[in-house]
Motif scaffolding. Structure first.
Motif, PDB file in Angstrom:
ATOM      1  N   THR A  39      34.421  44.860  47.125  1.00 47.58           N
ATOM      2  CA  THR A  39      33.234  45.586  46.662  1.00 47.58           C
ATOM      3  C   THR A  39      33.581  46.536  45.526  1.00 47.58           C
ATOM      4  N   ILE A  40      34.702  47.243  45.672  1.00 49.24           N
ATOM      5  CA  ILE A  40      35.094  48.204  44.632  1.00 49.24           C
ATOM      6  C   ILE A  40      35.320  47.474  43.313  1.00 49.24           C
ATOM      7  N   VAL A  41      36.035  46.365  43.383  1.00 51.28           N
ATOM      8  CA  VAL A  41      36.376  45.633  42.157  1.00 51.28           C
ATOM      9  C   VAL A  41      35.121  45.098  41.470  1.00 51.28           C
ATOM     10  N   THR A  42      34.243  44.477  42.252  1.00 49.37           N
ATOM     11  CA  THR A  42      33.068  43.887  41.602  1.00 49.37           C
ATOM     12  C   THR A  42      32.087  44.953  41.126  1.00 49.37           C
ATOM     13  N   SER A  43      32.063  46.122  41.778  1.00 52.75           N
ATOM     14  CA  SER A  43      31.139  47.167  41.334  1.00 52.75           C
ATOM     15  C   SER A  43      31.667  47.918  40.128  1.00 52.75           C
ATOM     16  N   LEU A  44      32.952  48.273  40.168  1.00 60.15           N
ATOM     17  CA  LEU A  44      33.491  49.124  39.106  1.00 60.15           C
ATOM     18  C   LEU A  44      33.974  48.325  37.902  1.00 60.15           C
ATOM     19  N   PHE A  45      34.455  47.116  38.125  1.00 62.49           N
ATOM     20  CA  PHE A  45      35.014  46.340  37.018  1.00 62.49           C
ATOM     21  C   PHE A  45      34.394  44.949  36.930  1.00 62.49           C
ATOM     22  N   PRO A  46      33.084  44.860  36.749  1.00 63.51           N
ATOM     23  CA  PRO A  46      32.442  43.552  36.739  1.00 63.51           C
ATOM     24  C   PRO A  46      32.923  42.657  35.589  1.00 63.51           C
ATOM     25  N   GLU A  47      33.359  43.255  34.486  1.00 67.40           N
ATOM     26  CA  GLU A  47      33.751  42.469  33.315  1.00 67.40           C
ATOM     27  C   GLU A  47      35.230  42.102  33.333  1.00 67.40           C
ATOM     28  N   THR A  48      36.049  43.056  33.704  1.00 70.16           N
ATOM     29  CA  THR A  48      37.482  42.876  33.480  1.00 70.16           C
ATOM     30  C   THR A  48      38.281  42.642  34.756  1.00 70.16           C
ATOM     31  N   GLY A  49      37.686  42.907  35.909  1.00 73.13           N
ATOM     32  CA  GLY A  49      38.472  42.826  37.131  1.00 73.13           C
ATOM     33  C   GLY A  49      38.209  41.574  37.940  1.00 73.13           C
ATOM     34  N   SER A  50      39.222  41.132  38.667  1.00 79.83           N
ATOM     35  CA  SER A  50      39.019  40.105  39.680  1.00 79.83           C
ATOM     36  C   SER A  50      39.988  40.409  40.816  1.00 79.83           C
ATOM     37  N   VAL A  51      39.583  40.051  42.026  1.00 70.96           N
ATOM     38  CA  VAL A  51      40.400  40.405  43.189  1.00 70.96           C
ATOM     39  C   VAL A  51      41.727  39.654  43.123  1.00 70.96           C
ATOM     40  N   ALA A  52      42.813  40.361  43.283  1.00 70.40           N
ATOM     41  CA  ALA A  52      44.139  39.768  43.152  1.00 70.40           C
ATOM     42  C   ALA A  52      44.546  39.039  44.422  1.00 70.40           C
ATOM     43  N   ASP A  53      45.369  38.013  44.252  1.00 64.11           N
ATOM     44  CA  ASP A  53      45.905  37.332  45.428  1.00 64.11           C
ATOM     45  C   ASP A  53      47.427  37.186  45.317  1.00 64.11           C
ATOM     46  N   SER A  54      48.019  38.030  44.477  1.00 63.06           N
ATOM     47  CA  SER A  54      49.465  37.993  44.356  1.00 63.06           C
ATOM     48  C   SER A  54      49.920  39.278  43.683  1.00 63.06           C
ATOM     49  N   VAL A  55      51.229  39.495  43.686  1.00 62.30           N
ATOM     50  CA  VAL A  55      51.767  40.710  43.089  1.00 62.30           C
ATOM     51  C   VAL A  55      51.802  40.599  41.564  1.00 62.30           C
ATOM     52  N   VAL A  56      51.883  39.344  41.075  1.00 66.75           N
ATOM     53  CA  VAL A  56      51.837  39.112  39.629  1.00 66.75           C
ATOM     54  C   VAL A  56      50.677  38.161  39.309  1.00 66.75           C
ATOM     55  N   THR A  57      50.273  38.144  38.046  1.00 64.35           N
ATOM     56  CA  THR A  57      49.113  37.322  37.670  1.00 64.35           C
ATOM     57  C   THR A  57      49.464  35.834  37.637  1.00 64.35           C
ATOM     58  N   PRO A  58      48.458  34.956  37.735  1.00 67.23           N
ATOM     59  CA  PRO A  58      48.728  33.518  37.791  1.00 67.23           C
ATOM     60  C   PRO A  58      49.454  32.967  36.559  1.00 67.23           C
ATOM     61  N   ASN A  59      49.368  33.656  35.417  1.00 65.32           N
ATOM     62  CA  ASN A  59      50.034  33.108  34.229  1.00 65.32           C
ATOM     63  C   ASN A  59      51.495  33.549  34.109  1.00 65.32           C
ATOM     64  N   VAL A  60      52.040  34.055  35.220  1.00 64.61           N
ATOM     65  CA  VAL A  60      53.423  34.528  35.207  1.00 64.61           C
ATOM     66  C   VAL A  60      54.286  33.580  36.021  1.00 64.61           C
ATOM     67  N   LEU A  61      55.500  33.333  35.541  1.00 62.81           N
ATOM     68  CA  LEU A  61      56.431  32.535  36.313  1.00 62.81           C
ATOM     69  C   LEU A  61      56.838  33.335  37.550  1.00 62.81           C
ATOM     70  N   GLY A  62      56.579  32.789  38.722  1.00 69.16           N
ATOM     71  CA  GLY A  62      56.869  33.519  39.951  1.00 69.16           C
ATOM     72  C   GLY A  62      55.602  33.832  40.722  1.00 69.16           C
ATOM     73  N   TYR A  63      54.444  33.432  40.158  1.00 68.77           N
ATOM     74  CA  TYR A  63      53.182  33.654  40.855  1.00 68.77           C
ATOM     75  C   TYR A  63      53.074  32.730  42.051  1.00 68.77           C
ATOM     76  N   ALA A  64      52.594  33.236  43.138  1.00 65.25           N
ATOM     77  CA  ALA A  64      52.279  32.394  44.284  1.00 65.25           C
ATOM     78  C   ALA A  64      51.131  33.042  45.035  1.00 65.25           C
ATOM     79  N   PRO A  65      50.055  32.300  45.297  1.00 65.21           N
ATOM     80  CA  PRO A  65      48.908  32.904  45.975  1.00 65.21           C
ATOM     81  C   PRO A  65      49.279  33.332  47.397  1.00 65.21           C
ATOM     82  N   GLN A  66      48.774  34.483  47.804  1.00 60.88           N
ATOM     83  CA  GLN A  66      49.066  35.010  49.141  1.00 60.88           C
ATOM     84  C   GLN A  66      47.775  35.052  49.968  1.00 60.88           C
ATOM     85  N   THR A  67      47.975  35.269  51.263  1.00 60.52           N
ATOM     86  CA  THR A  67      46.817  35.382  52.155  1.00 60.52           C
ATOM     87  C   THR A  67      46.077  36.669  51.821  1.00 60.52           C
TER      88      THR A  67
END
Lengths: 288, 504
Positions: free
Chosen positions: B299-327
Motif C-alpha cells: 500500500t505504501i509503495v503504490t500510494s507514495l510512488f505510483p510512477e517510480t516504485g514497484s514492490v521488490a522481491d529481491s535484495v538487488v534489481t532484476p537487471n543485476v547479475l545475482g538477482y533471484a526472486p524471493q518469497t
C-alpha cells in the motif's frame, strides 16, 4: 493613568481602536481558546498514524473507509482538521507559557531595577541592552538547535529574549512610580521594600504589562511556528502549525490546503490578538 | 577652474571608454559561442549534495561524489549494461584463466588537465589510496593489489579469483599520484573544476585536452538544491536545466510544462532499510522479520510512488547479475505481534529510524505508523547528509533507509561489498553468508556466480538483514533545449556529450 490616552499615529486608527473591532477580536480569540481547550477532546488525532491510501485528499473528500475528510488530508494521509485543532492547542499552550515566563521574569527584574536603582539598575539595564542588541529569533534558533527537540526547550528558547520588553516597560513605569507620594509615605512609615514593590508598585504596573502581554503572545505563537517550520521546534510527535505549513510546501500548487489552512489559522490568531492588544494598550497602557 | 574641468573630462572619457569596452566584450563573447546563438551553459540540480570531490574516501560511493567524479576524472572502464563494459582509460584488458590477475593496457594519448600524461603509476597510486583510506569502496578490494608493468600497463592481482573486478572498477577513478588539492583536483575527465563549494555548488569548465574530444558545454554547474519545491521551481523557471530523482508527487506539475521533457531510467536502485543487528533486540532474525511483516509496504509503495516504485522481491534489481526472486514478505500484523511477543521484544524501546533525503519523509512516517499499530515505537529522524553518513558508518541507528544501486550491474558491488562480517555496515555477521559471498566473488563461471549470489540473496532476505520494500526507477526531467543527454542507468549522468540546442 486614564489621562494618558492620546498618542500620535502614522496611519488611520479607526479600524484598530474601535471597541467593536476589539470585541470582534476578543470573540475570535475566545473561539480559538475554545477550540484549543475542547477541540482535542472531541476530535481525536494521532500524529504518528498515517494512512497513505487517503493521502492528498481535497477539502470535503471521502476517505476509503467512508469517513469524511472535512478539511482534506496531507501528504501522508493525516487529517487536516485534526492537525488544525491540535495545533491550536499547541500554539496556545506555547504562547501562554512563553508569555507567563517572560512576564514573571520581566516584571520582577524590571520593578527591581526601577525601584532599587543604583548598581542593580545598571546591571539589569545592561543585560537588557545586550539582549536587545541580539536578534531574538536568532537566539531562539541557536538555543533550540543546541538541545533535543521538546516543548520545554521551545519555551525556554523563546523566553530568553522575550522578557526584555516586559522588563523595560516595568522599569520605566517603576522609575516614575517610586517618587509618587503614596510610595514615599509607605517607605516613611517603614513598610519593607518587598511589600512596597508588591503592594504599591506592581498594581500600577500590571495594567500596561498585561496590554504588552497580548502582543508578546502573538509574537511567541509566530516564533514557535517559525521554529517548527525550520524543523527546530517541536518534535514530530506534537502537532504544530509551523510543521504542517512546512509539510505542505512541496504541494503548494497541487494540494494548497495543507499549507494554506494552518497559515490562515495562524494569521487569524495573530491578527485578532494584535487588535485586542492595541485596544488594551489604549485602555490600560501608558506611553511605553 | 581649468584643472578641475580637465580632470572631470578625463574621468568622463575613461568611464565612456570602459563602458564601450564592456559592451564590446559582451558582444564578442555572445558571438563566439558554439552553435552561434545559444550559450553552451548547463545548470544541473544534483539529487544529493556534493560534499566532497575525493573519489577514493569515505564519501566515494555517494551519488554526489560519483556524479562529480564522472565529470572530473576518468575510470579504467565503464558499464554499458549487465556484464558489458567499455574501456575508458583502459584500451584493453585481459584476465588470466582463474581471474586472479587482470592486465589493463592504458590508452597512450591521455593527459591530466595539468598536461602530465596518465601513467600506470597514477593508476597504482589511486588504487593504493582507495585501500589506505578504507572508505566506502575499500571493501570491494579485499586482498587486491595493483602493480605497474611498464608505463602503460597495470596488473591488478587478487588473492582469490575476482571475475567481478570490471564492475567494481566502474566506480574507481584515477587521479594523479601527486594530487594535493582535493577542493580543486586535477583529473583526466571531460571537465575541470573551476570553483567548488562543498554541499552547495560545483562549477566546471570543459577540459580542452580531454581525450574523448572537448565537450560542447562551456560551463557546467552542479548545484545542490535541498528543498524539493525550490528544485522544481528552479526547473520550471529555467534557472536549472536538468535534474533527476524527481518525486512522483511533483510529476503532474512538471508534465503540464511543455518546455520540460520527462524520462525514466530502467532502475537499478532498491530502497534498502537495514536493521542494525548489533542494536538491542534486533539481533534476532525473528524480530527483524516480524518488524518487516508489520508494515504494509504494497500500500505504501503504490500510494507514495505510483510512477517510480514497484514492490521488490529481491535484495538487488532484476537487471543485476545475482538477482533471484524471493518469497514475498506478507503483511500480517497479528503474526508480527505474536512473533515479537514470543521473542520478548521490549515495547518501551524506541527505534531510531534515520534518513537523509526528503523523499523518504512520508515513507518513514508511514512505516512508523504501521509499526505503532502493534505497539513498536519508531522515531523517524532526518539528518543532514554528512551527519547521516557519519552515523551510518558508526551504526548510530536502529533502522536506516537509503536507496542502494548496484554499480556495474553485478551483485559483487552490492552484496559482496556490504554484507560481509568485515564490512560492518549493519551489524550483521553470518559466516555462511561470508563464505558464499567469498566464493561467489572468486568464481569465474558466470552461471555458478549467479547461483551463489542467488543463495546469498536468499539468506539476506530470509534473515531480514534489512527490509527491502521497493525497486526504484528514477525520473529525469530536463529542459528540451538540453540535447545529447542519455538517461544513465546508474544515477550518474555523463555530461561530456551534452549540448544546448535552440528550442528544438
Amino acid at each position: 493613568m486614564s489621562a494618558i490616552t492620546v498618542r500620535t499615529r502614522l496611519w488611520p486608527v479607526r479600524l484598530r481602536s474601535t471597541p467593536a473591532v476589539a470585541t470582534a477580536a476578543a470573540v475570535v480569540l475566545a473561539c480559538y481558546l475554545l477550540v484549543g481547550l475542547v477541540g482535542p477532546l472531541l476530535i481525536p488525532y494521532d500524529p504518528v498514524a498515517t494512512s497513505v491510501a487517503d493521502r492528498l485528499l481535497p477539502i470535503g473528500a471521502v476517505r476509503q473507509d467512508g469517513t469524511l475528510a472535512l478539511l482534506g488530508t496531507d501528504g501522508a494521509g493525516r487529517d487536516m482538521l485534526g492537525q488544525l485543532v491540535h495545533g491550536a492547542r499547541t500554539s496556545i499552550v506555547i504562547g501562554v507559557s512563553v508569555v507567563a515566563t517572560c512576564l514573571a521574569v520581566g516584571l520582577a527584574l524590571g520593578t527591581l531595577a526601577g525601584y532599587l536603582a543604583g548598581w542593580t539598575d545598571v546591571a539589569i539595564s545592561r543585560l537588557i541592552d545586550v539582549l536587545m542588541a541580539f536578534p531574538g529569533i536568532l537566539l531562539a534558533i541557536v538555543i533550540a538547535g543546541l538541545f533535543d527537540q521538546g516543548m520545554l526547550v521551545v519555551v525556554l528558547a523563546l523566553s530568553v529574549a522575550g522578557w526584555v520588553a516586559f522588563a523595560r516597560l516595568a522599569r520605566g513605569l517603576t522609575l516614575s512610580l517610586r517618587v509618587r507620594p503614596w510610595v514615599d509615605a509607605a517607605r516613611l512609615i517603614g513598610v519593607p521594600t518587598p511589600v512596597v514593590i508588591v503592594r504599591h508598585i506592581i498594581p500600577f504596573v500590571i495594567g500596561p504589562v498585561t496590554a504588552l502581554a497580548t502582543t508578546e503572545f502573538a509574537g511567541a505563537v509566530l516564533s514557535e511556528a517559525g521554529l517548527s517550520f525550520l524543523g527546530l521546534g517541536l518534535p514530530s510527535s506534537t502537532v504544530s502549525w509551523g510543521q504542517v505549513i512546512a509539510n505542505g510546501k512541496d504541494y503548494l500548487d497541487t494540494a494548497w490546503w495543507i499549507s494554506a489552512l494552518p497559515g490562515l489559522a495562524l494569521t487569524g490568531l495573530v491578527v485578532s490578538t494584535g487588535l485586542l492588544g492595541d485596544h488594551l494598550t489604549q485602555r490600560l497602557g501608558s506611553s511605553r | 577652474m581649468r584643472p578641475i574641468r580637465l580632470r572631470r573630462a578625463v574621468v568622463l572619457a575613461t568611464a565612456t571608454l570602459s563602458i564601450a569596452g564592456l559592451v564590446g566584450c559582451s558582444t564578442t563573447t555572445g558571438g563566439s559561442t558554439a552553435g552561434g546563438d545559444v550559450p553552451q551553459e548547463l545548470v544541473v540540480a544534483a539529487w544529493t549534495p556534493i560534499e566532497n570531490l575525493d573519489p577514493h574516501g569515505a564519501s566515494a560511493m555517494d551519488n554526489g561524489t560519483q556524479v562529480a567524479a564522472k565529470a572530473i576524472y576518468s575510470a579504467l572502464v565503464r558499464t554499458v549494461g549487465k556484464g558489458q563494459f567499455e574501456g575508458v582509460l583502459a584500451e584493453s584488458w585481459q584476465p588470466n584463466e582463474d581471474a586472479t590477475e587482470w592486465t589493463f593496457r592504458l590508452r597512450g594519448n591521455v593527459t591530466f588537465s595539468d598536461g602530465k600524461p596518465v601513467t600506470s603509476a597514477d593508476v597504482v597510486a589511486s588504487f593504493n589510496r582507495v585501500l589506505e583510506l578504507k572508505g566506502a569502496m575499500a571493501s570491494n578490494y579485499a586482498g587486491h593489489e595493483a602493480k605497474e608493468s611498464g608505463a602503460d600497463t597495470v596488473v591488478i592481482t587478487s588473492k582469490d579469483p575476482d571475475p567481478a573486478l570490471l564492475g567494481k572498477l566502474s566506480t574507481f577513478y584515477v587521479t594523479p599520484a601527486a594530487q594535493e588539492k582535493w577542493d580543486k583536483p586535477v583529473g583526466s575527465g571531460p571537465f575541470v573544476v573551476e570553483r567548488f563549494t562543498p554541499g552547495q555548488s560545483l562549477v566546471l569548465a570543459p577540459n580542452p585536452g580531454y581525450w574523448g574530444g572537448k565537450p560542447a558545454l562551456r560551463r557546467l554547474e552542479l548545484r545542490s538544491i535541498g528543498e524539493t519545491a525550490a528544485r522544481m521551481t528552479a526547473l520550471k523557471t529555467g534557472e536549472v536545466d536538468l535534474t533527476w530523482a524527481v518525486p512522483d508527487d511533483q510529476l503532474p506539475g512538471l508534465q503540464a510544462n511543455s518546455d520540460l521533457v520527462v524520462e525514466k531510467d530502467q532502475g537499478n536502485g532498491v530502497i534498502t532499510m537495514w536493521m542494525n543487528s548489533s542494536a538491542k533486540g534486533l539481533g534476532d532474525p525473528a524480530v527483524r522479520r516480524a518488524l518487516w511483516q508489520a508494515v504494509d509496504f504494497p500500500t505504501i509503495v503504490t500510494s507514495l510512488f505510483p510512477e517510480t516504485g514497484s514492490v521488490a522481491d529481491s535484495v538487488v534489481t532484476p537487471n543485476v547479475l545475482g538477482y533471484a526472486p524471493q518469497t514475498p514478505v506478507k503483511y500480517d500484523q497479528a503474526a508480527a505481534k505474536a512473533a515479537l511477543d514470543k521473542a520478548g521484544w521490549d515495547y518501551d524501546q524506541t527505534i531510531r529510524f534515520q534518513f537523509s533525503q526528503p523523499q523518504f519523509q512520508q515513507f518513514t512516517d508511514a512505516v512508523a505508523s504501521d509499526l505503532a499499530k502493534i505497539g513498536v515505537k519508531v522515531e523517524p529522524i532526518q539528518k543532514e547528509s554528512a551527519v547521516f553518513l557519519q552515523d551510518l558508518l558508526a551504526l548510530n541507528w536502529e533502522l536506516n533507509i537509503q536507496q542502494l544501486g548496484t554499480a556495474g550491474f553485478d551483485a559483487a558491488t552490492n552484496l559482496g561489498r556490504l554484507y560481509t562480517c568485515a564490512a560492518k555496515r549493519m551489524g550483521y555477521c553470518n559466516e555462511d553468508l561470508d563464505k558464499l559471498l567469498a566464493e561467489a566473488g572468486s568464481t569465474s563461471d558466470t552461471a555458478k556466480r549467479q547461483e551463489l549470489y542467488a543463495q546469498a540473496n536468499k539468506i539476506i532476505w530470509d534473515d531480514a538483514v534489512g527490509m527491502y520494500p521497493m525497486y526504484v526507477r528514477t525520473l529525469y526531467v530536463r529542459n528540451k533545449s538540453v540535447q545529447g543527454f542519455t538517461v544513465p542507468q546508474d544515477l550518474t549522468p555523463d555530461f561530456s556529450k551534452v549540448r544546448i540546442g535552440g528550442d528544438g
